[in-house]
Design an enzyme around this catalytic site. Structure first.
Site, PDB file in Angstrom:
ATOM      1  N   HIS A   1      35.570  35.397  38.656  1.00  0.00           N
ATOM      2  CA  HIS A   1      35.686  34.350  39.682  1.00  0.00           C
ATOM      3  C   HIS A   1      34.728  34.595  40.861  1.00  0.00           C
ATOM      4  O   HIS A   1      33.767  35.317  40.717  1.00  0.00           O
ATOM      5  CB  HIS A   1      37.155  34.199  40.112  1.00  0.00           C
ATOM      6  CG  HIS A   1      38.064  34.121  38.919  1.00  0.00           C
ATOM      7  ND1 HIS A   1      38.244  32.967  38.198  1.00  0.00           N
ATOM      8  CD2 HIS A   1      38.786  35.080  38.256  1.00  0.00           C
ATOM      9  CE1 HIS A   1      39.062  33.198  37.177  1.00  0.00           C
ATOM     10  NE2 HIS A   1      39.402  34.474  37.174  1.00  0.00           N
TER      11      HIS A   1
ATOM     12  N   GLU B   1      42.418  36.573  43.547  1.00  0.00           N
ATOM     13  CA  GLU B   1      41.856  37.352  42.441  1.00  0.00           C
ATOM     14  C   GLU B   1      40.391  37.705  42.675  1.00  0.00           C
ATOM     15  O   GLU B   1      39.957  38.827  42.403  1.00  0.00           O
ATOM     16  CB  GLU B   1      42.010  36.568  41.130  1.00  0.00           C
ATOM     17  CG  GLU B   1      41.464  37.319  39.919  1.00  0.00           C
ATOM     18  CD  GLU B   1      41.576  36.538  38.620  1.00  0.00           C
ATOM     19  OE1 GLU B   1      42.083  35.395  38.655  1.00  0.00           O
ATOM     20  OE2 GLU B   1      41.151  37.072  37.580  1.00  0.00           O
TER      21      GLU B   1
ATOM     22  N   HIS C   1      39.422  41.258  35.708  1.00  0.00           N
ATOM     23  CA  HIS C   1      40.272  40.156  36.180  1.00  0.00           C
ATOM     24  C   HIS C   1      41.637  40.676  36.629  1.00  0.00           C
ATOM     25  O   HIS C   1      42.007  41.819  36.351  1.00  0.00           O
ATOM     26  CB  HIS C   1      40.471  39.119  35.064  1.00  0.00           C
ATOM     27  CG  HIS C   1      39.243  38.305  34.803  1.00  0.00           C
ATOM     28  ND1 HIS C   1      39.092  37.017  35.233  1.00  0.00           N
ATOM     29  CD2 HIS C   1      38.084  38.638  34.172  1.00  0.00           C
ATOM     30  CE1 HIS C   1      37.905  36.564  34.874  1.00  0.00           C
ATOM     31  NE2 HIS C   1      37.264  37.537  34.233  1.00  0.00           N
TER      32      HIS C   1
ATOM     33  N   GLU D   1      42.697  42.825  32.429  1.00  0.00           N
ATOM     34  CA  GLU D   1      43.618  42.076  33.307  1.00  0.00           C
ATOM     35  C   GLU D   1      44.505  43.109  34.002  1.00  0.00           C
ATOM     36  O   GLU D   1      45.400  43.692  33.397  1.00  0.00           O
ATOM     37  CB  GLU D   1      44.468  41.108  32.489  1.00  0.00           C
ATOM     38  CG  GLU D   1      43.687  39.942  31.888  1.00  0.00           C
ATOM     39  CD  GLU D   1      43.431  38.791  32.867  1.00  0.00           C
ATOM     40  OE1 GLU D   1      43.749  38.936  34.068  1.00  0.00           O
ATOM     41  OE2 GLU D   1      42.928  37.745  32.411  1.00  0.00           O
TER      42      GLU D   1
HETATM   43 ZN   LIG Z   1      40.619  35.735  36.056  1.00  0.00          ZN
END
Ligand SMILES: [Zn+2]
Length: 228
Positions: A10, A24, A78, A140
């Protein structure tokens, strides 16, 4: 040289997941910069990042950039959302070795140093995994919308641990070699940066710089620090 492409998820107009006062895009950048800084202590690692600040970069730009650079590995970082808890990582469905081997090693090293529930090694048809020409992983790192995970992600020492876990995995997976003369020390209970600086004849500032420790750093048992 091992060319490692680090992709903080992002950025810019895309905040990614948000929750508990966190975005995030900021967490992924913090982790990615620490991974880059830690990798600077290895003589055969070369790093390129998809972004180094709060910048809008499309998924296609990211994979095109990594492919054009000729990366040997694509690491996309992420933070999860959707009400779960813990750590998981993804490779492209049906991947074979060495992609699976790298996932096994990186997953294991992150779980060793990060106090997260283990959600397992997974596969998904994500753009960055599908369109990158080299082995790739997407990690993640906790759930931004789960209070317990978010509280961990708010601690600089926890962000540092996540980065260290990624680096420990990369070092093992790619046989990265510490830079000439560099000495690494695995922190045990009671160690302080001051004591390590005395023992190895380095300055506190050098140890902070080599390891990307910011002003509010803490060190923790099991952490591998470059001390000379
Ligand atoms: Zn993400």
């Amino acid at each position: 040289m091992v060319k490692i492409y680090i992709d903080p998820g992002h950025g810019g107009t895309d905040p990614g997941a948000v929750g508990n006062g966190l975005q995030e895009k900021n967490l992924t950048l913090q982790i990615a910069i620490k991974v880059r800084d830690l990798l600077s202590g290895y003589s055969n690692a070369e790093v390129r990042m998809s972004r180094t600040n709060d910048q809008t970069v499309s998924l296609t730009q990211r994979t095109n950039d990594a492919n054009a650079w000729g990366a040997n590995y694509f690491l996309s970082i992420h933070i999860n959302a959707g009400g779960g808890t813990g750590y998981e990582d993804y490779i492209y469905p049906g991947s074979s070795t060495p992609t699976t081997t790298y996932q096994n090693i990186i997953h294991e090293e992150i779980m060793k140093v990060v106090n997260f529930a283990d959600r397992g090694k997974k596969q998904a048809n994500f753009h960055v995994l599908r369109e990158s020409n080299m082995p790739a992983i997407l990690t993640e790192n906790g759930f931004i919308d789960t209070v317990a995970d978010a509280n961990k992600l708010k601690q600089a020492s926890f962000i540092q641990a996540i980065a260290q876990g990624h680096v420990n995995g990369l070092v093992r997976a790619f046989n990265l070699v510490p830079s000439g003369g560099a000495i690494h020390h695995t922190v045990v209970s009671g160690d302080t940066v001051y004591a390590l600086s005395q023992r190895y004849g380095s300055t506190i500032a050098q140890i902070q710089s080599w390891n990307g420790l910011d002003a509010n750093y803490t060190i923790y048992p099991g952490q591998v620090l470059r001390v000379k």
